[in-house]
Write a protein that holds these residues in place. Sequence first.
Motif, PDB file in Angstrom:
ATOM      1  N   ALA A  48     -54.389 -57.717  77.455  1.00  0.00           N
ATOM      2  CA  ALA A  48     -55.508 -58.087  78.143  1.00  0.00           C
ATOM      3  C   ALA A  48     -56.257 -57.107  78.965  1.00  0.00           C
ATOM      4  CB  ALA A  48     -55.198 -59.296  78.950  1.00  0.00           C
ATOM      5  N   ARG A  49     -57.577 -57.215  79.316  1.00  0.00           N
ATOM      6  CA  ARG A  49     -58.168 -56.204  79.991  1.00  0.00           C
ATOM      7  C   ARG A  49     -58.978 -56.991  81.196  1.00  0.00           C
ATOM      8  NH1 ARG A  49     -63.525 -55.359  78.263  1.00  0.00           N
ATOM      9  NH2 ARG A  49     -63.759 -56.354  76.209  1.00  0.00           N
ATOM     10  N   ARG A  50     -59.032 -56.134  82.188  1.00  0.00           N
ATOM     11  CA  ARG A  50     -59.800 -56.914  83.314  1.00  0.00           C
ATOM     12  C   ARG A  50     -61.268 -56.700  83.167  1.00  0.00           C
ATOM     13  NH1 ARG A  50     -56.444 -55.095  88.753  1.00  0.00           N
ATOM     14  NH2 ARG A  50     -54.346 -54.606  87.560  1.00  0.00           N
ATOM     15  N   ILE A  51     -62.103 -57.821  83.539  1.00  0.00           N
ATOM     16  CA  ILE A  51     -63.318 -57.727  83.653  1.00  0.00           C
ATOM     17  C   ILE A  51     -64.096 -57.582  84.894  1.00  0.00           C
ATOM     18  CG2 ILE A  51     -65.286 -59.389  82.809  1.00  0.00           C
ATOM     19  CD1 ILE A  51     -63.576 -58.131  80.632  1.00  0.00           C
ATOM     20  N   ALA A  52     -63.644 -58.681  85.897  1.00  0.00           N
ATOM     21  CA  ALA A  52     -64.242 -58.464  87.244  1.00  0.00           C
ATOM     22  C   ALA A  52     -63.401 -58.994  88.204  1.00  0.00           C
ATOM     23  CB  ALA A  52     -65.654 -59.328  87.137  1.00  0.00           C
ATOM     24  N   ASP A  53     -63.170 -58.222  89.476  1.00  0.00           N
ATOM     25  CA  ASP A  53     -62.590 -58.930  90.463  1.00  0.00           C
ATOM     26  C   ASP A  53     -63.421 -60.054  90.983  1.00  0.00           C
ATOM     27  OD1 ASP A  53     -61.211 -59.244  93.052  1.00  0.00           O
ATOM     28  OD2 ASP A  53     -60.822 -57.140  93.590  1.00  0.00           O
ATOM     29  N   MET A  54     -62.969 -61.294  91.159  1.00  0.00           N
ATOM     30  CA  MET A  54     -63.822 -62.172  91.785  1.00  0.00           C
ATOM     31  C   MET A  54     -63.398 -62.605  93.197  1.00  0.00           C
ATOM     32  SD  MET A  54     -65.261 -62.758  89.085  1.00  0.00           S
ATOM     33  CE  MET A  54     -66.193 -64.300  88.989  1.00  0.00           C
ATOM     34  N   GLN A  74     -61.241 -62.103  86.551  1.00  0.00           N
ATOM     35  CA  GLN A  74     -61.676 -62.672  85.382  1.00  0.00           C
ATOM     36  C   GLN A  74     -61.202 -61.408  84.273  1.00  0.00           C
ATOM     37  OE1 GLN A  74     -66.052 -62.288  84.191  1.00  0.00           O
ATOM     38  NE2 GLN A  74     -65.707 -64.590  84.069  1.00  0.00           N
ATOM     39  N   MET A  75     -60.672 -61.868  83.107  1.00  0.00           N
ATOM     40  CA  MET A  75     -60.113 -60.993  82.242  1.00  0.00           C
ATOM     41  C   MET A  75     -60.564 -61.346  80.579  1.00  0.00           C
ATOM     42  SD  MET A  75     -56.198 -60.701  83.922  1.00  0.00           S
ATOM     43  CE  MET A  75     -55.825 -59.035  82.854  1.00  0.00           C
ATOM     44  N   LYS A  76     -60.373 -60.708  79.953  1.00  0.00           N
ATOM     45  CA  LYS A  76     -60.361 -61.019  78.508  1.00  0.00           C
ATOM     46  C   LYS A  76     -59.197 -60.620  77.659  1.00  0.00           C
ATOM     47  CE  LYS A  76     -65.428 -60.640  77.655  1.00  0.00           C
ATOM     48  NZ  LYS A  76     -66.307 -59.939  77.081  1.00  0.00           N
ATOM     49  N   ASP A  77     -58.787 -61.632  76.798  1.00  0.00           N
ATOM     50  CA  ASP A  77     -57.615 -61.209  75.678  1.00  0.00           C
ATOM     51  C   ASP A  77     -57.949 -60.344  74.784  1.00  0.00           C
ATOM     52  OD1 ASP A  77     -58.723 -62.628  73.757  1.00  0.00           O
ATOM     53  OD2 ASP A  77     -57.321 -64.664  73.865  1.00  0.00           O
ATOM     54  N   PRO A  78     -56.814 -59.893  74.021  1.00  0.00           N
ATOM     55  CA  PRO A  78     -57.209 -58.747  72.990  1.00  0.00           C
ATOM     56  C   PRO A  78     -58.299 -59.286  71.971  1.00  0.00           C
ATOM     57  CG  PRO A  78     -54.916 -59.108  73.349  1.00  0.00           C
ATOM     58  CD  PRO A  78     -55.424 -60.267  74.007  1.00  0.00           C
ATOM     59  N   ALA A  79     -58.569 -60.572  71.935  1.00  0.00           N
ATOM     60  CA  ALA A  79     -59.529 -61.143  70.812  1.00  0.00           C
ATOM     61  C   ALA A  79     -60.909 -61.257  71.683  1.00  0.00           C
ATOM     62  CB  ALA A  79     -59.389 -62.433  70.313  1.00  0.00           C
ATOM     63  N   GLY A  80     -61.168 -61.228  72.771  1.00  0.00           N
ATOM     64  CA  GLY A  80     -62.397 -61.118  73.661  1.00  0.00           C
ATOM     65  C   GLY A  80     -62.643 -62.324  74.118  1.00  0.00           C
ATOM     66  N   MET A  81     -61.565 -63.232  74.378  1.00  0.00           N
ATOM     67  CA  MET A  81     -61.910 -64.531  75.031  1.00  0.00           C
ATOM     68  C   MET A  81     -61.413 -64.241  76.483  1.00  0.00           C
ATOM     69  SD  MET A  81     -62.172 -66.760  72.638  1.00  0.00           S
ATOM     70  CE  MET A  81     -61.983 -68.217  73.301  1.00  0.00           C
ATOM     71  N   VAL A  82     -62.312 -65.035  77.236  1.00  0.00           N
ATOM     72  CA  VAL A  82     -62.484 -64.777  78.707  1.00  0.00           C
ATOM     73  C   VAL A  82     -61.316 -65.789  79.283  1.00  0.00           C
ATOM     74  CG1 VAL A  82     -63.962 -65.509  80.624  1.00  0.00           C
ATOM     75  CG2 VAL A  82     -64.674 -64.186  78.904  1.00  0.00           C
TER      76      VAL A  82
END
Length: 128
Positions: A89-95, A100-108
């Motif tokens: 997974a990768r971090r998208i935003a510190d809320m 908020q993160m995305k899995d390897p397929a891009g799902m939030v």
Amino acid sequence: MPHRSRLAVLMLDLPPDLHDAGRAFWSGATGHAVSPDPSDANWSSLGAFAGGFHLEVQRTGHGTPPRWHVDVETDDVDAEVARLEALGARRIADMGGFWQMKDPAGMVFDVVGVQTGEDFERNASTWP
């Protein structure tokens, strides 16, 4: 130190023009009544299902596409984020208190603190 987490909430994210119709549809589809949040008109719940898994609805901003996302609740947000990053997974935003993160397929998805109390205690997995 071990921590615990679980897949806790399926969140239906709906823009304002689709919010009421989507919320009514899923209420009818599941047979669960809508329970609006008395303190925030953008949130409502369709309650708990098997294993204490919750279905929630939030009104998003204009221009946001309708989508589903899941909340992973945990007793240690930092440890759970690190564990999920190690899985791809990768971090998208510190809320501010959750990620908020995305899995390897891009799902939030979101990694949040414990929200479901006893359901968390009964159903969470323990991680080393």
